[in-house]
Design a protein around this motif. Structure first.
Motif, short mmCIF file in Angstrom:
data_model
loop_
_atom_site.label_atom_id
_atom_site.label_comp_id
_atom_site.label_asym_id
_atom_site.label_seq_id
_atom_site.Cartn_x
_atom_site.Cartn_y
_atom_site.Cartn_z
N ARG A 190 0.78 -1.18 0.03
CA ARG A 190 0.07 -0.13 -0.23
C ARG A 190 0.86 1.20 -0.01
NH1 ARG A 190 -1.90 -0.74 4.67
NH2 ARG A 190 -0.97 0.80 5.67
N LYS A 191 1.97 1.35 0.79
CA LYS A 191 2.75 2.38 1.02
C LYS A 191 3.53 2.70 -0.32
CE LYS A 191 3.16 2.14 5.79
NZ LYS A 191 4.15 1.63 7.01
N LEU A 192 3.93 1.60 -0.91
CA LEU A 192 4.64 1.80 -2.11
C LEU A 192 3.89 1.95 -3.50
CD1 LEU A 192 7.60 -0.69 -1.37
CD2 LEU A 192 7.65 1.52 -1.57
N GLN A 193 2.37 1.66 -3.28
CA GLN A 193 1.51 1.63 -4.20
C GLN A 193 1.66 0.67 -5.39
OE1 GLN A 193 1.46 5.71 -5.71
NE2 GLN A 193 0.58 6.66 -3.88
N ALA A 194 1.94 -0.58 -4.88
CA ALA A 194 2.45 -1.81 -5.72
C ALA A 194 1.03 -2.79 -5.62
CB ALA A 194 3.64 -2.35 -5.07
N GLY A 195 1.01 -3.54 -6.66
CA GLY A 195 -0.13 -4.38 -6.90
C GLY A 195 0.07 -5.56 -6.24
N ASN A 196 1.52 -6.14 -5.96
CA ASN A 196 1.77 -7.15 -5.35
C ASN A 196 3.27 -7.11 -4.89
OD1 ASN A 196 3.82 -7.73 -7.66
ND2 ASN A 196 2.39 -8.28 -9.04
N VAL A 197 3.66 -8.30 -4.33
CA VAL A 197 4.81 -8.25 -3.38
C VAL A 197 6.16 -7.97 -4.37
CG1 VAL A 197 6.46 -9.74 -1.92
CG2 VAL A 197 4.15 -9.59 -1.77
N ALA A 198 6.04 -8.66 -5.56
CA ALA A 198 7.04 -8.42 -6.36
C ALA A 198 7.34 -6.92 -6.92
CB ALA A 198 7.02 -9.28 -7.77
N GLU A 199 6.21 -6.44 -7.08
CA GLU A 199 6.50 -4.98 -7.56
C GLU A 199 6.77 -4.11 -6.47
OE1 GLU A 199 3.70 -1.49 -9.34
OE2 GLU A 199 2.75 -3.34 -8.93
N ALA A 200 6.34 -4.68 -5.14
CA ALA A 200 6.71 -3.63 -3.97
C ALA A 200 8.26 -3.88 -3.56
CB ALA A 200 5.96 -4.24 -2.78
N VAL A 201 8.71 -5.08 -4.11
CA VAL A 201 10.13 -5.29 -3.81
C VAL A 201 10.87 -4.49 -4.86
CG1 VAL A 201 12.04 -7.08 -4.41
CG2 VAL A 201 10.23 -7.63 -2.69
N PHE A 202 10.43 -4.60 -6.36
CA PHE A 202 11.11 -3.82 -7.16
C PHE A 202 11.05 -2.35 -6.83
CE2 PHE A 202 10.61 -1.30 -11.02
CZ PHE A 202 11.73 -1.41 -11.72
N ARG A 203 10.07 -2.00 -6.49
CA ARG A 203 9.99 -0.26 -6.04
C ARG A 203 10.98 -0.08 -4.96
NH1 ARG A 203 4.51 2.32 -7.44
NH2 ARG A 203 4.05 1.44 -9.47
N ALA A 204 10.98 -1.07 -4.03
CA ALA A 204 11.95 -0.67 -2.71
C ALA A 204 13.26 -0.60 -3.27
CB ALA A 204 11.57 -1.53 -1.72
N ALA A 205 13.53 -1.64 -4.02
CA ALA A 205 14.95 -1.82 -4.57
C ALA A 205 15.32 -0.71 -5.39
CB ALA A 205 15.22 -2.97 -5.17
N ARG A 206 14.27 -0.03 -6.43
CA ARG A 206 14.82 1.09 -7.18
C ARG A 206 15.03 2.23 -6.35
NH1 ARG A 206 10.23 2.37 -11.32
NH2 ARG A 206 9.51 3.37 -9.59
N MET A 207 14.30 2.49 -5.24
CA MET A 207 14.49 3.55 -4.37
C MET A 207 15.57 3.35 -3.32
SD MET A 207 10.68 5.12 -3.72
CE MET A 207 9.82 3.38 -3.22
N LYS A 208 16.26 2.31 -3.47
CA LYS A 208 17.31 2.07 -2.67
C LYS A 208 16.92 1.78 -1.03
CE LYS A 208 20.95 3.84 -5.76
NZ LYS A 208 21.04 2.62 -6.73
N LEU A 209 15.63 1.52 -1.00
CA LEU A 209 15.41 1.16 0.50
C LEU A 209 15.69 -0.09 1.13
CD1 LEU A 209 11.73 2.55 0.17
CD2 LEU A 209 13.53 3.91 0.98
N ILE A 210 15.92 -0.93 -0.03
CA ILE A 210 16.63 -2.36 0.28
C ILE A 210 17.59 -2.68 -1.00
CG2 ILE A 210 14.29 -3.47 1.29
CD1 ILE A 210 13.88 -4.72 -1.34
N SER A 211 18.49 -3.69 -0.27
CA SER A 211 19.37 -3.98 -1.31
C SER A 211 19.50 -5.54 -1.60
CB SER A 211 20.93 -3.54 -0.89
OG SER A 211 21.07 -4.20 0.46
#
Length: 70
Positions: free
Chosen positions: A49-70
């Motif tokens: 919800r916070k990352l405005q992602a439709g699924n976990v894979a998209e949330a992971v992608f968005r978080a990684a792209r924003m360098k929130l996770i590595s």
């Protein structure tokens, strides 16, 4: 936007996303962290919800792209 996400995503959400990025399933995360399956589902749902992602894979992608996770 990254700073806002860092403030909004809690440590469990970041940890779950990081583990998912490494290929761990919800069941793997439950076993490895001893956190309930329901709490992990809540963390993923909240992060999506916070990352405005439709699924976990998209949330992971968005978080990684924003360098929130590595």
């Amino acid at each position: 936007m990254k700073d806002k996400m860092l403030q909004e995503l809690d440590p469990l959400e970041l940890r779950c996303l990081s583990l998912a990025a490494r290929g761990r399933t919800r069941e793997d995360i439950t076993r490895e962290t001893d956190i309930s399956h329901d709490r992990i589902d809540e963390a993923f749902a909240s992060a999506m919800r916070k990352l405005q992602a439709g699924n976990v894979a998209e949330a992971v992608f968005r978080a990684a792209r924003m360098k929130l996770i590595s």
